[in-house]
Design a protein around this motif. Structure first.
Motif, mmCIF file in Angstrom:
data_model
loop_
_atom_site.group_PDB
_atom_site.id
_atom_site.type_symbol
_atom_site.label_atom_id
_atom_site.label_comp_id
_atom_site.label_asym_id
_atom_site.label_seq_id
_atom_site.Cartn_x
_atom_site.Cartn_y
_atom_site.Cartn_z
ATOM 1 N N ILE A 3 0.842 -1.198 0.000
ATOM 2 C CA ILE A 3 0.000 0.000 0.000
ATOM 3 C C ILE A 3 0.874 1.245 0.000
ATOM 4 O O ILE A 3 1.769 1.388 0.831
ATOM 5 C CB ILE A 3 -0.927 0.028 1.236
ATOM 6 N N VAL A 4 0.629 2.140 -0.943
ATOM 7 C CA VAL A 4 1.290 3.449 -0.972
ATOM 8 C C VAL A 4 0.209 4.496 -1.199
ATOM 9 O O VAL A 4 -0.482 4.488 -2.230
ATOM 10 C CB VAL A 4 2.349 3.553 -2.080
ATOM 11 N N GLY A 5 0.055 5.372 -0.234
ATOM 12 C CA GLY A 5 -0.976 6.414 -0.344
ATOM 13 C C GLY A 5 -0.377 7.808 -0.296
ATOM 14 O O GLY A 5 0.596 8.049 0.431
ATOM 15 N N GLY A 6 -0.930 8.707 -1.096
ATOM 16 C CA GLY A 6 -0.503 10.104 -1.081
ATOM 17 C C GLY A 6 -1.713 11.003 -0.943
ATOM 18 O O GLY A 6 -2.754 10.756 -1.570
ATOM 19 N N TRP A 7 -1.597 12.039 -0.126
ATOM 20 C CA TRP A 7 -2.706 12.959 0.123
ATOM 21 C C TRP A 7 -2.211 14.401 0.084
ATOM 22 O O TRP A 7 -1.135 14.717 0.607
ATOM 23 C CB TRP A 7 -3.337 12.732 1.493
ATOM 24 N N ILE A 8 -3.013 15.264 -0.495
ATOM 25 C CA ILE A 8 -2.809 16.713 -0.405
ATOM 26 C C ILE A 8 -4.011 17.279 0.353
ATOM 27 O O ILE A 8 -5.157 17.118 -0.077
ATOM 28 C CB ILE A 8 -2.708 17.368 -1.787
ATOM 29 N N VAL A 9 -3.738 17.896 1.493
ATOM 30 C CA VAL A 9 -4.786 18.550 2.264
ATOM 31 C C VAL A 9 -4.687 20.047 1.977
ATOM 32 O O VAL A 9 -3.682 20.688 2.319
ATOM 33 C CB VAL A 9 -4.644 18.264 3.769
ATOM 34 N N LEU A 10 -5.697 20.587 1.319
ATOM 35 C CA LEU A 10 -5.691 21.996 0.950
ATOM 36 C C LEU A 10 -6.030 22.898 2.127
ATOM 37 O O LEU A 10 -6.504 22.419 3.176
ATOM 38 C CB LEU A 10 -6.670 22.228 -0.201
ATOM 39 N N GLN A 11 -5.802 24.173 1.949
ATOM 40 C CA GLN A 11 -5.995 25.143 3.037
ATOM 41 C C GLN A 11 -7.444 25.220 3.504
ATOM 42 O O GLN A 11 -7.698 25.557 4.670
ATOM 43 C CB GLN A 11 -5.513 26.524 2.574
ATOM 44 N N ASN A 12 -8.381 24.877 2.639
ATOM 45 C CA ASN A 12 -9.800 24.912 3.025
ATOM 46 C C ASN A 12 -10.281 23.586 3.606
ATOM 47 O O ASN A 12 -11.469 23.408 3.859
ATOM 48 C CB ASN A 12 -10.668 25.307 1.836
ATOM 49 N N GLY A 13 -9.341 22.641 3.814
ATOM 50 C CA GLY A 13 -9.685 21.345 4.392
ATOM 51 C C GLY A 13 -9.992 20.260 3.370
ATOM 52 O O GLY A 13 -10.113 19.087 3.729
ATOM 53 N N ARG A 14 -10.120 20.626 2.113
ATOM 54 C CA ARG A 14 -10.395 19.632 1.072
ATOM 55 C C ARG A 14 -9.219 18.685 0.932
ATOM 56 O O ARG A 14 -8.054 19.100 0.990
ATOM 57 C CB ARG A 14 -10.672 20.340 -0.247
ATOM 58 N N GLN A 15 -9.495 17.404 0.723
ATOM 59 C CA GLN A 15 -8.452 16.393 0.557
ATOM 60 C C GLN A 15 -8.514 15.785 -0.838
ATOM 61 O O GLN A 15 -9.596 15.491 -1.360
ATOM 62 C CB GLN A 15 -8.598 15.278 1.596
ATOM 63 N N VAL A 16 -7.338 15.606 -1.433
ATOM 64 C CA VAL A 16 -7.212 14.930 -2.727
ATOM 65 C C VAL A 16 -6.107 13.897 -2.575
ATOM 66 O O VAL A 16 -4.982 14.243 -2.183
ATOM 67 C CB VAL A 16 -6.863 15.930 -3.853
ATOM 68 N N GLY A 17 -6.420 12.638 -2.859
ATOM 69 C CA GLY A 17 -5.405 11.607 -2.675
ATOM 70 C C GLY A 17 -5.640 10.383 -3.532
ATOM 71 O O GLY A 17 -6.737 10.169 -4.052
ATOM 72 N N ILE A 18 -4.584 9.573 -3.684
ATOM 73 C CA ILE A 18 -4.646 8.311 -4.417
ATOM 74 C C ILE A 18 -3.983 7.233 -3.575
ATOM 75 O O ILE A 18 -2.917 7.450 -2.977
ATOM 76 C CB ILE A 18 -3.964 8.420 -5.789
ATOM 77 N N LEU A 19 -4.630 6.063 -3.521
ATOM 78 C CA LEU A 19 -4.102 4.916 -2.805
ATOM 79 C C LEU A 19 -3.771 3.825 -3.821
ATOM 80 O O LEU A 19 -4.638 3.406 -4.597
ATOM 81 C CB LEU A 19 -5.135 4.392 -1.800
ATOM 82 N N ASN A 20 -2.510 3.419 -3.820
ATOM 83 C CA ASN A 20 -2.073 2.351 -4.709
ATOM 84 C C ASN A 20 -2.020 1.028 -3.955
ATOM 85 O O ASN A 20 -1.383 0.922 -2.903
ATOM 86 C CB ASN A 20 -0.678 2.658 -5.262
ATOM 87 N N ARG A 21 -2.686 0.015 -4.516
ATOM 88 C CA ARG A 21 -2.580 -1.352 -3.994
ATOM 89 C C ARG A 21 -1.837 -2.182 -5.037
ATOM 90 O O ARG A 21 -2.353 -2.440 -6.125
ATOM 91 C CB ARG A 21 -3.962 -1.959 -3.752
#
Length: 217
Positions: free
Chosen positions: A168-186
């Motif tokens: 499992i490799v996951g990456g997340w960007i948490v923006l200043q307004n709290g929004r999250q954008v991420g991808i999880l690789n299995r």
């Protein structure tokens, strides 16, 4: 007629006086001329020492301050995050669905950023006025972006683990307004990532609790 003695004497004295006056005038003129013709020897003044101004030291280059940045592409289709530490940087591009790229490189003294990733991915930008403006190329797309300072809990996060036999490799960007954008690789298969708790980094993947940690170079 017998010449007068006193008259003769007077004339002789007058002639002698005129002669003496003429002689004195001539002698004085020569003496003056002689003294004027003599040019006194002048000692040339010693050259003054050079007084060139001291050379100013070159300004010391200053690396951009350590900080994290996060933002969106100009078409609002993806997010970009960059973490800067000691002139090194790590960047992450993510559309939250299936396309992502991790990038790394240097930050120059003038604030220019040049990061590269796998498969020709590239991020080029300039750090100025407290933000990063630039372009990111992933695959066949090149997108403009702007990333502003990201103060925790906003920023860039990553988690790696083995869950039920899958890497499992996951990456997340948490923006200043709290929004999250991420991808999880299995095992290399990308999908939208579950939300993390920005305060603790906790995230549950397939029933297993993992911790996503802030990314720094």
């Amino acid at each position: 007629m017998k010449p007068s003695g006193p008259l003769f004497t007077l004339l002789a004295g007058l002639l002698l006086g005129i002669f003496m006056l003429s002689l004195n005038a001539t002698t004085g003129t020569r003496a003056t001329s002689s003294s004027n013709d003599v040019t006194p020897t002048q000692t040339p003044a010693a050259p003054s020492p050079s007084t060139a101004p001291p050379t100013s030291p070159s300004p010391t280059a200053t690396l951009p301050a350590d900080a994290d940045y996060a933002g969106r592409t100009a078409d609002d289709s993806a997010s970009v995050a960059v973490s800067v530490r000691d002139g090194k940087a790590i960047g992450y591009f993510c559309d939250g669905r299936s396309r992502e790229s991790w990038l790394k490189g240097d930050v120059e003294d003038d604030g220019s950023v040049a990061l590269s990733g796998t498969d020709g991915a590239r991020l080029d930008g300039v750090l100025r006025a407290g933000r990063i403006d630039g372009t990111v190329k992933v695959g066949d797309r090149t997108l403009q972006f702007t990333a502003a300072p990201a103060v925790k809990p906003s920023g860039l996060y990553r988690a790696t683990a083995e869950v039920r036999g899958a890497k499992i490799v996951g990456g997340w960007i948490v923006l200043q307004n709290g929004r999250q954008v991420g991808i999880l690789n299995r095992d290399g298969k990308p999908a939208a990532a579950p939300r993390i708790d920005p305060a603790s980094g906790a995230v549950t993947v397939d029933g297993t609790r993992l911790t996503a940690r802030p990314v720094v170079p």
